[in-house]
Write a protein that holds these residues in place. Structure first.
Motif, PDB file in Angstrom:
ATOM      1  N   GLU A  58       0.828  -1.204   0.000  1.00 28.64           N
ATOM      2  CA  GLU A  58       0.000   0.000   0.000  1.00 28.64           C
ATOM      3  C   GLU A  58       0.857   1.246   0.000  1.00 28.64           C
ATOM      4  OE1 GLU A  58      -3.395  -0.684   3.014  1.00 28.64           O
ATOM      5  OE2 GLU A  58      -4.037   0.305   1.187  1.00 28.64           O
TER       6      GLU A  58
ATOM      7  N   ILE B 235       3.702   1.619  -1.385  1.00 30.98           N
ATOM      8  CA  ILE B 235       4.262   1.856  -2.710  1.00 30.98           C
ATOM      9  C   ILE B 235       3.234   2.497  -3.626  1.00 30.98           C
ATOM     10  CG2 ILE B 235       5.200   0.700  -4.755  1.00 30.98           C
ATOM     11  CD1 ILE B 235       6.490  -1.315  -2.882  1.00 30.98           C
TER      12      ILE B 235
ATOM     13  N   GLN C  29      -3.318   3.417  -6.745  1.00 31.22           N
ATOM     14  CA  GLN C  29      -3.415   1.971  -6.777  1.00 31.22           C
ATOM     15  C   GLN C  29      -4.053   1.528  -8.088  1.00 31.22           C
ATOM     16  OE1 GLN C  29      -4.634   3.971  -4.371  1.00 31.22           O
ATOM     17  NE2 GLN C  29      -4.357   3.099  -2.336  1.00 31.22           N
ATOM     18  N   PRO C  30      -3.592   0.396  -8.630  1.00 37.01           N
ATOM     19  CA  PRO C  30      -4.259  -0.138  -9.811  1.00 37.01           C
ATOM     20  C   PRO C  30      -5.689  -0.526  -9.455  1.00 37.01           C
ATOM     21  CG  PRO C  30      -2.700  -1.729  -8.912  1.00 37.01           C
ATOM     22  CD  PRO C  30      -2.483  -0.447  -8.188  1.00 37.01           C
TER      23      PRO C  30
ATOM     24  N   ILE D 166      -9.871  -1.332  -5.791  1.00 40.04           N
ATOM     25  CA  ILE D 166      -8.422  -1.538  -5.841  1.00 40.04           C
ATOM     26  C   ILE D 166      -8.125  -2.984  -6.215  1.00 40.04           C
ATOM     27  CG2 ILE D 166      -6.328  -1.613  -4.450  1.00 40.04           C
ATOM     28  CD1 ILE D 166      -7.493   0.702  -2.860  1.00 40.04           C
TER      29      ILE D 166
ATOM     30  N   ARG E 179      -5.989  -5.584  -5.635  1.00 41.01           N
ATOM     31  CA  ARG E 179      -4.913  -5.921  -4.701  1.00 41.01           C
ATOM     32  C   ARG E 179      -3.925  -6.928  -5.283  1.00 41.01           C
ATOM     33  NH1 ARG E 179      -5.869  -4.045   0.645  1.00 41.01           N
ATOM     34  NH2 ARG E 179      -7.681  -2.724   0.449  1.00 41.01           N
TER      35      ARG E 179
ATOM     36  N   ARG F 264       0.010  -6.267  -5.689  1.00 41.69           N
ATOM     37  CA  ARG F 264       0.994  -7.092  -4.995  1.00 41.69           C
ATOM     38  C   ARG F 264       1.999  -7.663  -5.998  1.00 41.69           C
ATOM     39  NH1 ARG F 264       1.929 -12.028  -2.863  1.00 41.69           N
ATOM     40  NH2 ARG F 264       2.669 -12.053  -0.701  1.00 41.69           N
TER      41      ARG F 264
ATOM     42  N   ASP G 251       8.808  -8.681   2.912  1.00 40.38           N
ATOM     43  CA  ASP G 251       7.435  -9.186   2.896  1.00 40.38           C
ATOM     44  C   ASP G 251       6.500  -8.064   2.463  1.00 40.38           C
ATOM     45  OD1 ASP G 251       4.948 -10.149   3.353  1.00 40.38           O
ATOM     46  OD2 ASP G 251       5.207 -10.515   5.500  1.00 40.38           O
TER      47      ASP G 251
ATOM     48  N   ASP H 111       3.401  -7.775   2.444  1.00 41.62           N
ATOM     49  CA  ASP H 111       2.143  -7.615   3.173  1.00 41.62           C
ATOM     50  C   ASP H 111       2.317  -7.103   4.591  1.00 41.62           C
ATOM     51  OD1 ASP H 111       0.547  -8.634   1.059  1.00 41.62           O
ATOM     52  OD2 ASP H 111       1.400 -10.605   1.524  1.00 41.62           O
TER      53      ASP H 111
END
Ligand SMILES: Nc1ncnc2c1ncn2[C@@H]1O[C@H](COP(=O)(O)OP(=O)(O)OP(=O)(O)O)[C@@H](O)[C@H]1O
Ligand SMILES: Nc1ncnc2c1ncn2[C@@H]1O[C@H](COP(=O)(O)OP(=O)(O)OP(=O)(O)O)[C@@H](O)[C@H]1O
Ligand SMILES: [Mg+2]
Ligand SMILES: [Mg+2]
Lengths: 320, 358, 330, 515
Positions: free
Chosen positions: D116, D118, D123-124, D131, D133, D137, D152, D154
């Protein structure tokens, strides 16, 4: 109200200034007191005085003190008050009295030495007996009942509850009082307390709510609950608030005096005190406009009359 | 206005940029005091009975708890913390006073226990804020409910109204020959103590430094945690004392005494010029702020205006006071930026005149 | 697996367990707490109103602000509801709902604008508007009150009626909750609320529209409180000038107990919702378990303190663990 | 690196480039309140090039970056992107225009996950606007692979090391797929391998035709990565040179602006007894087993790269931070742990590295700031009068030649050099026997710098023991009687004045093998 003659008594003292009377109910936004103030206003207009109503939004003694003080500062002639606490207001009332204000309590009294007169809506015994009789009749004189009161230190409610207990013990041995809860004359709280009562006591047969806020909230809860018609409800309520529930069968009968008359009488009592017609001694008597003549009883108390029972047959005749 | 020249500090460098009268007159505190005076004068002229000595008596008597608690609250807010639990501590202290008196304890003992209990409540707040490291807003919202809950739990909605007459009379007594209630004597003593503490001691300097920059204060040898802890305890103890007074004044110990008073106190403190961001404010402004709200209430009630208008005015004053502070700070920033721009211009002029590397 | 694990360790799960524990304890003491028509209904019904307000409050707290004016907004819109039914006979309830939500949104907007543009802490602003809104309410209501008989029957039915065994009010509250949770989880602007609360300075550096989002959060809080005000009228039927007093602390308490951090950036509306249920269920359960309900507020206070201390302890432990991990890496 | 006299004259005007630059700043100025951070910054970035920007601490590099990013708005000067005049009102606008910036200090949302962080704000999304996700990711993982790091995606960013935080900043910038990538000291906290990876990515981005800018204090990195270098000094542009046409010596001269030796008027002092003894001081995760002594009249330099843990040692000695084990003794007696008051009373003073946050209460007057550390000593019977504070403040402000119009001026409105003098005055007023100065000349102009140096020399001559932490090698070498070097929380070298050469010190500060 009616057009009671002003007579000469208004000019007896005060040198022509209109008598000022301030009504200080337990709290504003309470239809019971709206009605009593209406009666008070009618009376004050009838004898040509100046009427004012002030009060806190929440029924607490400390917030009433400020209004008593203001009345004293303003040099109001008569202060008509329903006390939120029997002794907490005493000092403020004493100060107001020493500033020359006559104090009349109505509906809920203070300690007798703090006021000049108390206008009693009905004798406590009469009120207690009326409610016990009503509930006994509705539940067949046997079973569990509970009381939903106002705040835990409301003088009048507590006195009634004590007398109700005595009356139950003496004449209704099969009725057990299982709980007394307090809704603080707050509609929402009374509503939630009713719900809690019904849940904590599954065998409950009846509820007595000796306060107009409480009985209306309880009736509203009952009317939509599974207990409607199974749990009886009575107490002290105003016809306008209760009409719907009497009509839909949630409530069979409840009691009350006429608060408008109560306010009317209290205002005249204040006027009589201010004019010097009476001093509040036992045996004094004064004229209360349309209501006729009243006599001061023991402890500086004036009695309005007996409570009146409202039911489906007569409720249509009243509008307050 | 031409800015005085910036020079190397010497004996000629003034200690202050502005003369004393300007430093005193152009302040938030002065503005609040002026407003208070205007309100009093206006009320004297237009509101019947406002001039009676009774007005002053009642005003001081009823606002005394707020005046008292506003003192430590000012110190707490100066360090950029807040204590929302004061009114609940007041309520708890009131209930304890009542319960102990009813149980037969001599009144002075009951009162002492109540004040100590207030201090203990302050210890709880202080511990959670300084040792556990929680934000005081969250902590005192919690203890606001907790302390009030204990008070209400102890007494339900019943009230205790029997207190020794000599004490209730004392709480309401007037200083002989004046319309001023005797509670103003302990208040005056406390006010002086707190004013000295805040404005004329190393401790007070530390409070302002903490409020403006915790880190710089820490680097300067100020024990930030200990200082804040002390303030919360003080705040609790004074609230406990106010609770005893409140009980005597109304001869009434109830769990719900002074419910919501914390917000009145904070409103008055902020109105008196204390910055919610910490580091700014003075006690005379705060006292004027409390009296301003009290006087407005008293005058409006006397004039027959009902309570709700007082609420509205309090709210509006509060918002105006913080928004105006924000606007003033913005204007100050603009002025400083102007200095910077001027400096920039001279620096560039000088820079182009002498290029060091040529 | 991953989802299961995060579900099991989530902060909300703990509070949900506490809620279930309270319900079980109360039901053991008195089976009708759940196993009666009224019992199960009230279990769901009573917290629904607070749930709405708490969800709005959570959104605001997530942005590192706070809204103390919600109780006053509930009071104002509840009275507005009654007035509309009295003054405009035959007004469709849907219009009243819209009006209530709109008034609430407007009041929230005032809060948001003052906070976002004047850059004054929300605590002070909403303390001020709490006084002002309540004052306006009292001035408007006076000693008047709305009585149950002033409201149309079908509207009041909303307050107590059921659909498929669930009270309407609860259905409405759950719908709002789901929308709010969905929004905060899946929309960019929803995530930005978390970012702003987590670190306002970084949010500024990222170029996030901080002012707009804060404004929006207050607007949502106001609108939900307004909505709750309308439903208040439906549920309680009687509206006096003190309706909703003290709700602000209940709503904040619910959010904090549910794991929404006062420092912003963390927590979910689910947590706030469970918090609201826990608060009011405890309220009803205490007398049944045999504790005087006067102690309810103390329990609430202890819960709030417990929740923030717990969060703090967890954060410190996580921090220690991470530092230790890093140490091992070296 | 070697400090040497100038070799070649340096061009004083920006060079006119054949190809038109992608991004160009001309004569940009910026003041913060009363502090002038940037007088006239100029810079031209070209496609397919990596441009170095160097200058001493406080030269205005970061301010220039923030203006490009749209975080600050310039007071004057020109700013063009691809030939068009631009005016960014916020960082969102510069991002939209294709400019990615890695700020000097990592700025992450501690409560949010790495992914998040980044993609926050861009967000795409899926077709429904939610979003995406999974896509988010996957993209993050791809970037991490490209950078060759394992974080990591997440986990929340709270508690990540500075290096990991910096890598997330880099990932953030790369994910933007920008035309212009600006990196403000991205390598300060990275290990050698990580730096190499970053450079590889930077080169590939360059080869794709993007314009990159790189700020660093490490010359080896500048020479390894960049093709052009711009030097700034005191908020102004000095010179731009192709990297192949310059040397470290020339760059140092341009940065410092005058003969290096002039700056350090080191006076001979009588070195006396040991005053401060630090033994085996350790703090988990920060520094380990620090042992050294300080003698009266001695100036000890503490050198090392940014992040080596020097400030932390100073703070632990002074009592601002706690430490896990070890001891600090002053004149033979132990100094209590974590007690600034006791340290001050016993004669230790610390001039911290961040004067704006740690050294001063910016919103308070010169008087209040100077008297803050001695407020208890100034009081009589517990009472403190402003007149006494004013007197003390006047004494020290005039000794240090602070320039201000009045003593109640808020220090926040003074220039950086004068602020530093106030901090020095505040601590000298405590009459210390040990003075620790952390980056005493960071971000102040050359004139004030030499005043500070002269003052430190004088103080040492009067018998004060001074520990001087500095990231400027010339300053350390010029001033210190003895040099300690720290790397990764440990002391890795100790040199006498004679032994201390730039090579020795740099080796001790950087060498991988020395562990
Ligand atoms: N927000 C601010 N307010 C006031 N002064 C500032 C601010 N930001 C920077 N300055 C001042 O501006 C000057 C230039 O700072 P800047 O951060 O641009 O330097 P730098 O070249 O990046 O230094 P470093 O190599 O240490 O990162 C310094 O004197 C600094 O103190
Ligand atoms: N916020 C933080 N979280 C984790 N580790 C940190 C943090 N701040 C600093 N550190 C660690 O502490 C150590 C010392 O950092 P710091 O940059 O202050 O050292 P320094 O030698 O004083 O450098 P400087 O030249 O900047 O003064 C480094 O290993 C760094 O990774
Ligand atoms: Mg920089
Ligand atoms: Mg450092």
């Amino acid at each position: 109200g009616g057009g009671a003659p002003e007579g000469g008594n208004g000019g007896g003292e005060g040198g022509g200034e209109a008598i000022t009377v301030t009504f200080l109910p337990k709290n504003l936004g309470n239809p019971y007191f709206d009605t009593s103030s209406k009666g008070g206003k009618a009376a004050v207009e009838a004898f040509g005085g100046a009427f004012e109503e002030v009060g806190p939004t929440e029924a607490s003694p400390t917030s009433q003190v400020q209004y008593i003080q203001t009345a004293a500062q303003q040099g109001v002639n008569g202060l008509v008050i329903s006390a939120n606490d029997p002794s907490a207001l005493c000092d403020a009332l004493e100060e107001a009295r020493s500033a020359g204000t006559k104090i009349v309590t109505f509906d809920s009294d203070t300690d007798p030495e703090c006021r000049d007169l108390f206008i009693n809506q009905a004798t406590a015994e009469g009120i207690a007996k009326a409610q016990v009789d009503l509930i006994a009749e509705q539940i067949g004189d046997a079973g569990e009942i509970a009381i939903l009161s106002a705040s835990a230190n409301a003088t009048n409610q507590n006195a009634w509850i004590e007398l109700m207990k005595t009356e139950l013990e003496a004449n209704h041995p099969d009725i057990t009082l299982v709980d007394t809860v307090y809704g603080d004359d707050d509609d929402q709280k009374s509503f939630d307390q009713t719900a809690a009562l019904l849940q904590s006591h599954p065998n409950l047969k009846g509820i007595i709510s000796p306060t107009t806020v409480g009985i209306a909230a309880a009736a509203r809860y009952l009317s939509t609950s599974e207990f409607k018609g199974k749990v009886a409800l009575t107490g002290l309520g105003t016809p306008n608030q209760m009409r719907e529930y009497v009509e839909d069968g949630t409530v069979t009968a409840f009691a009350l005096w006429n608060p408008e008359d109560l306010g009317y009488l209290a205002a005249f009592a204040a006027q009589a005190l201010v004019a010097g017609d009476i001093t509040g001694e036992e045996g004094d008597s004064f004229e209360a406009g349309d209501l006729g003549e009243f006599e001061v009883g023991a402890d500086g108390t004036v009695l309005l009359g007996d409570p009146f029972v409202f039911n489906a047959d007569n409720i249509g005749d009243f509008d307050f | 206005m031409s800015a005085p020249a910036t020079t190397v500090v010497g004996t000629a460098t003034p200690a202050h940029a502005h003369p004393l009268w300007r430093r005193w007159l152009f302040t938030r505190e002065a503005a609040i005091i002026a407003l208070l005076v205007i309100v009093i004068v206006y009320a004297l002229a237009t509101v019947r009975n406002f001039g009676s000595p009774l007005t002053l008596t009642y005003l001081l008597r009823d606002t005394a708890p707020i005046l008292l608690i506003a003192l430590p609250m000012t110190l707490v807010i100066v360090t950029e913390e807040i204590d929302l639990s004061v009114a609940s501590i007041l309520g708890l202290s009131s209930v304890l006073t009542g319960v102990l008196t009813q149980a037969g304890a001599p009144f002075p003992l009951a009162a002492l226990v109540a004040i100590v209990a207030g201090a203990v409540c302050g210890v709880v707040n202080g511990f959670l804020v300084t040792v556990v490291g929680l934000p005081s807003l969250a902590v005192t919202i919690g203890t606001l409910a907790l302390f009030r809950g204990i008070a209400v739990g102890l007494l339900g909605t019943t009230a205790i109204t029997e207190f020794p007459e000599e004490w209730t009379d004392l709480a309401k007594a007037l200083i002989p020959g004046t319309p001023i209630p005797v509670i103003m004597i302990p208040f005056a003593i406390l006010a002086i103590v707190f004013a000295v503490l805040l404005h004329f001691t190393p401790f007070g300097r530390a409070l302002y430094a903490i409020g403006l920059s915790k880190e710089a204060a820490h680097f300067s040898g100020i024990d930030v945690a200990k200082t804040k802890f002390t303030l919360f305890v003080l705040s609790g103890a004074v609230s406990g004392f106010a609770g005893v007074y409140f009980t005597l004044l109304y001869s009434n110990a109830r769990g719900d005494n002074a419910t919501g008073m914390e917000l009145q106190i904070i409103a008055a403190v902020l109105l008196g010029g204390v910055s919610i961001f910490g580091g700014r404010g003075a006690l005379h402004g705060v006292i004027a702020g409390v009296l301003l709200i009290g006087t407005l209430g008293s005058a409006l009630r006397l004039a027959g205006v009902s309570g709700e208008v007082i609420n509205i005015i309090t709210g509006v004053l509060l918002i105006l006071s913080v928004v105006s502070a924000a606007v003033l700070a913005w204007a100050r920033g603009r002025r400083i930026a102007l200095i910077g721009r001027r400096r920039l211009r001279t620096a560039r002029a000088a820079g182009s005149a002498s290029k060091p590397l040529q | 697996m991953r989802i299961l694990k995060s579900l099991l360790t989530a902060r909300e799960t703990g509070i949900l367990l506490a809620l279930i524990l309270v319900i079980v304890a109360a039901t053991v003491a008195n089976p009708s707490f759940v196993f009666s028509r009224d019992g199960s209904r009230d279990l769901l019904l009573t917290p629904s109103l607070l749930l709405l307000v708490a969800v709005g409050q959570a959104v605001v707290i997530i942005t590192r602000n706070v809204d103390l004016s919600v109780g006053s907004v509930v009071g104002l819109t509840a009275y507005l509801t009654g007035r509309l039914f009295i003054d405009v006979p035959g007004i469709p309830p849907i219009v009243v709902f819209l009006a209530g939500g709109l008034l609430g949104a407007l009041l929230g907007l005032v809060n948001g604008a003052l906070v976002a543009y004047a850059k004054v802490p929300a605590l002070v602003i909403t303390l001020g508007t709490m006084y002002i809104y309540r004052g306006i309410n009292i001035a408007w209501t006076g000693s008047d009150r709305i009585n149950a008989s002033d409201l149309p029957k079908d509207f009041r039915g909303l307050g107590t009626g059921m659909f498929l065994g669930l009270p309407y009010l609860t259905l409405i509250a759950f719908a709002v909750l789901i929308v709010a949770a969905w929004y905060l989880h899946t929309r960019r602007s929803g995530r930005e609320l978390y970012a702003i609360g987590s670190d306002p300075a970084a949010a500024h550096l990222y170029g996030l529209p901080v002012t707009n989002r804060v404004l929006m959060a207050f607007l949502v809080s106001g609108a939900l409180s307004g909505f709750a005000g309308v439903l208040f009228a439906a549920r309680y039927g009687t509206v006096a000038s003190n309706a909703g007093t003290g709700w602000e602390l209940q709503a904040i308490g619910a959010a904090v107990i549910g794991g929404v951090a006062m420092a912003g950036g963390a927590g979910t509306v689910w947590g706030a919702a469970v918090g609201a249920f826990l608060l009011l269920t405890i309220n009803r359960a205490l007398p049944i378990i045999g504790i005087d309900d006067f102690w309810q507020q103390a329990v609430v206070g202890a819960l709030i303190i417990g929740a923030i201390v717990l969060d703090r302890v967890l954060a410190v432990r996580r921090h220690r663990k991470l530092i230790a991990e890093r140490e091992d890496h070296r | 690196m070697v400090v040497a006299p100038p070799e070649s004259p340096v061009p004083a005007d920006p060079p006119s480039s054949p190809a038109s630059p992608l991004l160009e700043l001309t004569d940009v100025a910026k003041a913060f309140g009363a502090v002038v951070a940037l007088r006239s910054g100029s810079l031209a970035l070209h496609r397919g090039s990596i441009h170095a920007l160097i200058g001493e601490n406080g030269a205005g590099k970061s301010t220039l970056v923030k203006i490009i990013a749209g975080l600050y708005q310039r007071d004057s000067g020109g700013f063009t992107l691809d030939g068009d005049e631009v005016d960014f009102a916020s960082t969102a606008q510069s991002k939209a225009a294709g400019i990615a910036v890695i700020y000097q200090e990592p700025t992450l949302f501690p409560d949010l996950s790495v992914v998040e962080n980044i993609f926050m704000g861009r967000q795409p999304t899926t077709r429904t606007g939610g979003i995406d996700r999974r896509a988010m990711r996957e993209e993050a993982v791809a970037i991490f692979d490209r950078l060759g790091v394992r974080i990591d995606p997440d986990r929340v960013t709270d508690g990540l090391s500075i290096a990991d935080q910096q890598i997330i900043e880099i990932a953030k910038a790369i994910s933007l797929d920008a035309r212009v990538l600006i990196m403000d000291e991205p390598t300060a906290a990275l290990s050698g391998v990580e730096v190499e990876r970053l450079f590889a990515v930077a080169r590939s981005l360059r080869d794709e035709g993007r314009a990159l800018m790189f700020i660093s204090h490490r010359f080896d990195e500048v020479f390894a990565l960049c093709d052009t270098v711009t030097v700034m000094r005191d908020g102004a542009y000095v010179a731009t040179t192709p990297i192949s046409e310059t040397t470290v010596d020339a760059l140092v001269r341009q940065m410092v602006g005058r003969d290096v030796t002039d700056l350090f008027p080191k006076l001979e002092a009588q070195i006396g007894d040991v005053v401060l003894e630090v033994e085996g001081l350790s703090r988990r995760g920060v520094f380990r087993d620090i042992t050294f002594q300080l003698r009266a009249g001695e100036i000890v330099g503490l050198a090392g790269l940014v992040g080596a843990g020097r400030s932390e040692v100073a703070r632990a000695v002074f009592g601002v931070d706690r430490y896990d084990s070890g001891s600090v003794r002053l004149s033979g007696r132990a100094l209590p742990k974590g007690d600034v008051r006791a340290a001050t009373a016993r004669g230790v003073a610390l001039v911290p590295e961040d004067r704006r946050k740690q050294g001063l209460v910016l919103d308070q007057s010169v008087t209040r700031n100077t008297a803050l550390a001695i407020r208890s000593r100034l009081s009589r019977w517990g009472l403190l009068w402003e007149s006494r504070e004013t007197a003390a403040s006047r004494e020290w402000a005039s000794r240090l030649e602070v320039k201000t119009s009045a003593l109640d001026t808020e220090v926040g409105t003074l220039s950086g050099g004068n602020q530093q003098k106030v901090v020095l005055g505040k601590w000298l007023a405590t009459h210390p026997s040990v003075l620790i100065v952390d980056e005493p000349t960071r971000g102040i102009d050359v004139g004030t710098k030499s005043e500070v140096h002269r003052l430190l020399s004088q103080l040492a001559q009067e018998g004060l023991a001074i520990l001087m932490i500095s990231s400027e090698l010339p300053e350390v070498l010029g001033m210190a009687d003895r040099v300690l070097v720290m790397r990764e929380g440990r002391i890795t070298g100790e040199f006498s004045r004679a032994e201390a050469t730039p090579e020795n010190v740099m080796t001790a500060a950087t060498a991988e093998a020395a562990a």
